[in-house]
Design a protein around this motif. Sequence first.
Motif, PDB file in Angstrom:
ATOM      1  N   ILE A   1      19.964  31.263   4.754  1.00  0.00           N
ATOM      2  CA  ILE A   1      21.426  31.273   4.780  1.00  0.00           C
ATOM      3  C   ILE A   1      21.941  31.317   6.210  1.00  0.00           C
ATOM      4  N   CYS A   2      21.361  32.194   7.029  1.00  0.00           N
ATOM      5  CA  CYS A   2      21.830  32.343   8.407  1.00  0.00           C
ATOM      6  C   CYS A   2      21.584  31.073   9.224  1.00  0.00           C
ATOM      7  N   ILE A   3      20.390  30.507   9.103  1.00  0.00           N
ATOM      8  CA  ILE A   3      20.074  29.283   9.850  1.00  0.00           C
ATOM      9  C   ILE A   3      20.983  28.143   9.410  1.00  0.00           C
TER      10      ILE A   3
ATOM     11  N   ILE B   1      20.683  41.520  -4.178  1.00  0.00           N
ATOM     12  CA  ILE B   1      21.936  42.109  -3.701  1.00  0.00           C
ATOM     13  C   ILE B   1      22.051  42.003  -2.186  1.00  0.00           C
ATOM     14  N   LEU B   2      20.959  42.198  -1.473  1.00  0.00           N
ATOM     15  CA  LEU B   2      20.992  42.091  -0.012  1.00  0.00           C
ATOM     16  C   LEU B   2      21.288  40.659   0.438  1.00  0.00           C
ATOM     17  N   VAL B   3      20.663  39.687  -0.214  1.00  0.00           N
ATOM     18  CA  VAL B   3      20.948  38.284   0.119  1.00  0.00           C
ATOM     19  C   VAL B   3      22.395  37.952  -0.233  1.00  0.00           C
ATOM     20  N   TYR B   4      22.870  38.499  -1.336  1.00  0.00           N
ATOM     21  CA  TYR B   4      24.279  38.340  -1.728  1.00  0.00           C
ATOM     22  C   TYR B   4      25.200  38.874  -0.632  1.00  0.00           C
ATOM     23  N   GLY B   5      24.838  40.031  -0.064  1.00  0.00           N
ATOM     24  CA  GLY B   5      25.638  40.603   1.020  1.00  0.00           C
ATOM     25  C   GLY B   5      25.664  39.701   2.240  1.00  0.00           C
ATOM     26  N   VAL B   6      24.528  39.098   2.578  1.00  0.00           N
ATOM     27  CA  VAL B   6      24.482  38.164   3.716  1.00  0.00           C
ATOM     28  C   VAL B   6      25.386  36.965   3.451  1.00  0.00           C
ATOM     29  N   ALA B   7      25.309  36.425   2.235  1.00  0.00           N
ATOM     30  CA  ALA B   7      26.128  35.266   1.887  1.00  0.00           C
ATOM     31  C   ALA B   7      27.618  35.605   1.903  1.00  0.00           C
ATOM     32  N   ILE B   8      27.973  36.802   1.412  1.00  0.00           N
ATOM     33  CA  ILE B   8      29.378  37.221   1.432  1.00  0.00           C
ATOM     34  C   ILE B   8      29.876  37.379   2.863  1.00  0.00           C
ATOM     35  N   TYR B   9      29.031  37.904   3.740  1.00  0.00           N
ATOM     36  CA  TYR B   9      29.454  38.061   5.134  1.00  0.00           C
ATOM     37  C   TYR B   9      29.871  36.719   5.716  1.00  0.00           C
ATOM     38  N   TRP B  10      29.019  35.716   5.561  1.00  0.00           N
ATOM     39  CA  TRP B  10      29.344  34.406   6.137  1.00  0.00           C
ATOM     40  C   TRP B  10      30.593  33.811   5.504  1.00  0.00           C
TER      41      TRP B  10
ATOM     42  N   PRO C   1      38.994  20.712   8.046  1.00  0.00           N
ATOM     43  CA  PRO C   1      37.581  20.985   8.364  1.00  0.00           C
ATOM     44  C   PRO C   1      37.194  22.433   8.086  1.00  0.00           C
ATOM     45  N   SER C   2      38.087  23.368   8.399  1.00  0.00           N
ATOM     46  CA  SER C   2      37.793  24.775   8.162  1.00  0.00           C
ATOM     47  C   SER C   2      37.700  25.083   6.678  1.00  0.00           C
ATOM     48  N   HIS C   3      38.605  24.512   5.881  1.00  0.00           N
ATOM     49  CA  HIS C   3      38.611  24.778   4.445  1.00  0.00           C
ATOM     50  C   HIS C   3      37.409  24.161   3.744  1.00  0.00           C
ATOM     51  N   ILE C   4      36.998  22.984   4.182  1.00  0.00           N
ATOM     52  CA  ILE C   4      35.869  22.314   3.546  1.00  0.00           C
ATOM     53  C   ILE C   4      34.611  23.161   3.666  1.00  0.00           C
ATOM     54  N   ILE C   5      34.477  23.870   4.776  1.00  0.00           N
ATOM     55  CA  ILE C   5      33.321  24.747   4.963  1.00  0.00           C
ATOM     56  C   ILE C   5      33.553  26.102   4.311  1.00  0.00           C
ATOM     57  N   GLU C   6      34.712  26.678   4.530  1.00  0.00           N
ATOM     58  CA  GLU C   6      34.984  28.032   4.036  1.00  0.00           C
ATOM     59  C   GLU C   6      35.127  28.069   2.518  1.00  0.00           C
ATOM     60  N   PHE C   7      36.119  27.353   1.998  1.00  0.00           N
ATOM     61  CA  PHE C   7      36.445  27.443   0.582  1.00  0.00           C
ATOM     62  C   PHE C   7      35.425  26.743  -0.316  1.00  0.00           C
ATOM     63  N   TYR C   8      34.985  25.583   0.102  1.00  0.00           N
ATOM     64  CA  TYR C   8      34.218  24.731  -0.807  1.00  0.00           C
ATOM     65  C   TYR C   8      32.724  24.700  -0.513  1.00  0.00           C
ATOM     66  N   MET C   9      32.286  25.439   0.512  1.00  0.00           N
ATOM     67  CA  MET C   9      30.862  25.589   0.755  1.00  0.00           C
ATOM     68  C   MET C   9      30.450  27.053   0.708  1.00  0.00           C
TER      69      MET C   9
ATOM     70  N   PRO D   1      31.423  29.089  -2.833  1.00  0.00           N
ATOM     71  CA  PRO D   1      30.521  28.807  -3.959  1.00  0.00           C
ATOM     72  C   PRO D   1      29.095  29.274  -3.722  1.00  0.00           C
ATOM     73  N   MET D   2      28.626  29.252  -2.475  1.00  0.00           N
ATOM     74  CA  MET D   2      27.255  29.667  -2.220  1.00  0.00           C
ATOM     75  C   MET D   2      27.059  31.150  -2.516  1.00  0.00           C
ATOM     76  N   TYR D   3      27.994  31.996  -2.080  1.00  0.00           N
ATOM     77  CA  TYR D   3      27.796  33.417  -2.376  1.00  0.00           C
ATOM     78  C   TYR D   3      28.052  33.712  -3.853  1.00  0.00           C
ATOM     79  N   ILE D   4      28.887  32.910  -4.501  1.00  0.00           N
ATOM     80  CA  ILE D   4      29.099  33.081  -5.937  1.00  0.00           C
ATOM     81  C   ILE D   4      27.812  32.780  -6.702  1.00  0.00           C
ATOM     82  N   ILE D   5      27.120  31.727  -6.310  1.00  0.00           N
ATOM     83  CA  ILE D   5      25.861  31.364  -6.962  1.00  0.00           C
ATOM     84  C   ILE D   5      24.847  32.499  -6.823  1.00  0.00           C
ATOM     85  N   VAL D   6      24.719  33.051  -5.615  1.00  0.00           N
ATOM     86  CA  VAL D   6      23.776  34.141  -5.389  1.00  0.00           C
ATOM     87  C   VAL D   6      24.189  35.380  -6.187  1.00  0.00           C
ATOM     88  N   GLY D   7      25.480  35.693  -6.183  1.00  0.00           N
ATOM     89  CA  GLY D   7      25.967  36.880  -6.893  1.00  0.00           C
ATOM     90  C   GLY D   7      25.768  36.796  -8.386  1.00  0.00           C
TER      91      GLY D   7
END
Length: 260
Positions: free
Chosen positions: A36-38, A116-125, A149-157, A160-166
């Motif tokens: 996730i971080c990389i 849960i820890l990976v979920y926390g990392v995803a939520i942080y980003w 450009p900001s929304h395409i990464i923030e809202f739509y990437m 959903p990624m942290y939602i999938i993990v959660g």
Amino acid sequence: MSSVTDTSAARAGAEASSAERPIFNPVPLAIGSAAICIWYVLVRIYEQYFGWYAGLDSFTPEFQTYWMTILYIEEPVELISFLALVGYLWKTRDKDVGNVAPREELRRIFNLLSWILVYGVAIYWGASFFTEQDGTWHQTVIRDNDFTPSHIIEFYMSYPMYIIVGVGGFIYARTRLPTFAKKGWSVAYVLLFVGPFMIFPNVALNEWGHTFWFMEELFVAPLHWMFVFFGWFALAVFGVSLQILGRVKELTEGAPIPAE
């Protein structure tokens, strides 16, 4: 009689297999967090270059190439990933979760903690880094499109990624751990994934408001309050932690598995 024998044999085989595996395997946690971080560092580098080069005017061909293409790819990929993960976790669920051996249950608890820890990392980003960046971007650049450009990464990437993990972690707990599967619904865990999840639907309200009201991109604007409200639901992780630690204490003291 044969069915009972087969079930008992399968359970014995599962317990023997569990005894050979370590209670805590840090590899999935390390790989998930690092991936996730990389990934997001690479995304941020992409933003830094193509945000200024092709992200200032949504009517240009460059914007369609470098930004809308990402939107068109990420949404179906995320949907397919979500359905595949949920389907896999349900298909491979423990159908006799009430009879999990103590050592295997403890191993699954550590797996859940990794989720849960990976979920926390995803939520942080998603809910911190890219959300803070979004406010900075829109205080600097005048938007001419909801799909910036900001929304395409923030809202739509990132959302959903942290939602999938959660959701994956929640289903893992509900299908593999007696504490969450046999004792009703954990209110704390429901809040832990439903709250951050609701940030995503709130995006629709946010974009509707920005479309009809010309307002500054201030974090304290009333239109943004619900982002904070739902984000605070992540504090329910403390309630989930207490439930997990309580069960670990019971297991280490030889307590029986919860009855239905």
